[in-house]
Each structure stands twice: as C-alpha cells, then as structure tokens.
Write a protein that holds these residues in place. Structure first.
Motif, PDB file in Angstrom:
ATOM      1  N   GLU A   1       0.809  -1.110  -0.010  1.00  0.00           N
ATOM      2  CA  GLU A   1      -0.031   0.016  -0.144  1.00  0.00           C
ATOM      3  C   GLU A   1       0.898   1.172  -0.091  1.00  0.00           C
ATOM      4  O   GLU A   1       1.835   1.310   0.855  1.00  0.00           O
ATOM      5  CB  GLU A   1      -1.020   0.008   1.304  1.00  0.00           C
ATOM      6  N   ASP A   2       0.819   2.189  -1.140  1.00  0.00           N
ATOM      7  CA  ASP A   2       1.471   3.219  -0.994  1.00  0.00           C
ATOM      8  C   ASP A   2       1.030   4.405  -0.380  1.00  0.00           C
ATOM      9  O   ASP A   2       1.492   5.799  -0.215  1.00  0.00           O
ATOM     10  CB  ASP A   2       1.606   3.495  -2.522  1.00  0.00           C
TER      11      ASP A   2
ATOM     12  N   ASP B   1      -2.836  -3.443  -2.734  1.00  0.00           N
ATOM     13  CA  ASP B   1      -3.367  -2.241  -3.396  1.00  0.00           C
ATOM     14  C   ASP B   1      -3.164  -2.379  -4.723  1.00  0.00           C
ATOM     15  O   ASP B   1      -2.229  -2.975  -5.301  1.00  0.00           O
ATOM     16  CB  ASP B   1      -2.579  -1.104  -2.751  1.00  0.00           C
TER      17      ASP B   1
ATOM     18  N   GLN C   1      -3.284   0.340  -7.014  1.00  0.00           N
ATOM     19  CA  GLN C   1      -2.771   1.617  -7.642  1.00  0.00           C
ATOM     20  C   GLN C   1      -1.559   2.051  -6.892  1.00  0.00           C
ATOM     21  O   GLN C   1      -1.494   2.196  -5.581  1.00  0.00           O
ATOM     22  CB  GLN C   1      -3.678   2.766  -7.602  1.00  0.00           C
ATOM     23  N   LEU C   2      -0.404   1.262  -7.445  1.00  0.00           N
ATOM     24  CA  LEU C   2       1.027   1.427  -6.718  1.00  0.00           C
ATOM     25  C   LEU C   2       1.994   2.034  -7.743  1.00  0.00           C
ATOM     26  O   LEU C   2       2.150   1.849  -8.906  1.00  0.00           O
ATOM     27  CB  LEU C   2       1.410   0.169  -6.519  1.00  0.00           C
TER      28      LEU C   2
HETATM   29 MN    MN Z   1      -2.650   2.988  -4.107  1.00  0.00          MN
END
Ligand code: MN
Length: 132
Positions: free
Chosen positions: A11-12, A55, A57-58
């Motif tokens: 997770e970013d 996640d 979107q990374l």
């Molecule tokens: Mn993300």
C-alpha cells in the motif's frame, strides 16, 4: 515465540496503510509492509507471508502486475492475494482475478468486514483456489 500469521500489506497511501496496520495488529497478526509493487514482490518472495493484501494503484509496479509476478513464482503458490482498491470500477474485480488475485476488497475499508475477510482467507474458506 509468536505464531501470529504474517500478512504482507502492499500500500502506497500512508493513511490507508496505517488503518490496515491498526486493524491487523488489533487482530493479532504480524504485519509486513511495502509501499510499492516491486518492493511488495521482493518481500513476498523473501518472507512468504500467509496472506498478501495488494493495493492496485501502486508506484513502480502496479498491483495487477505485482500479483502476476507473485503468481508466476511456484515458490509462492498457495499464498492468497486479496486486491484492495479505492477504484470500485466495474471490471476491476475481474482484472484482479485474471491477474491471480483470490479476492477483492474495496475502499473505504470497513473495519469488521475487512477483518472477517482476512480471517476467512487465512482459513482458506473464502477463496476458490485457497491456500495450499
Ligand atoms: Mn495506491
């Protein structure tokens, strides 16, 4: 010595990571963390966690590609991957499954539902393929 299952959270977003970490540690799990897809694949390979929360979107490597790489590694077979995404776009569920994810959770995260989903995947009762 702890026998808590180890869960890798890829997770970013720091706030999302904090929330997930709080939920998982409250449930007694050990949490491994990665802030981008490439690091997530590396930690998965090194540590072989009981479950991966990915996640989509990374940076560096998106969650779908990271899931594909993990699924392509026979040493990591049987580790469930649950996709986590803020973008509850129609079709994301299928994309995640096509990339090798076993399940799908949408943000915003609901604490009880999330904890129940994690527990179910660790037990192998939630996934079609399930842990080996
Ligand atoms: Mn993300």
């Amino acid at each position: 010595m702890s026998v808590a299952p180890r869960i890798l959270v890829v997770e970013d977003n720091p706030m999302n990571l904090e929330l997930v970490r709080d939920i998982l540690t409250a449930e007694g799990y050990e949490v491994l963390e990665a802030a981008d897809g490439a690091t997530g694949v590396a930690i998965a390979t090194l540590e072989r966690p009981a479950l991966i929360l990915m996640d989509l979107q990374l940076p560096r490597l998106d969650g779908l590609e990271a899931a594909r790489l993990i699924r392509a590694d026979p040493r990591l077979a049987g580790i469930p991957i649950v996709a986590v995404t803020a973008h509850a776009m129609k079709g994301d569920d299928e994309k995640a499954r096509a990339a090798g994810c076993d399940g799908f959770v949408t943000k915003p995260i609901q604490v009880r539902e999330f904890a129940a989903t994690v527990a179910a995947f660790l037990k192998g009762t939630k996934s079609g393929s399930g842990p080996a």
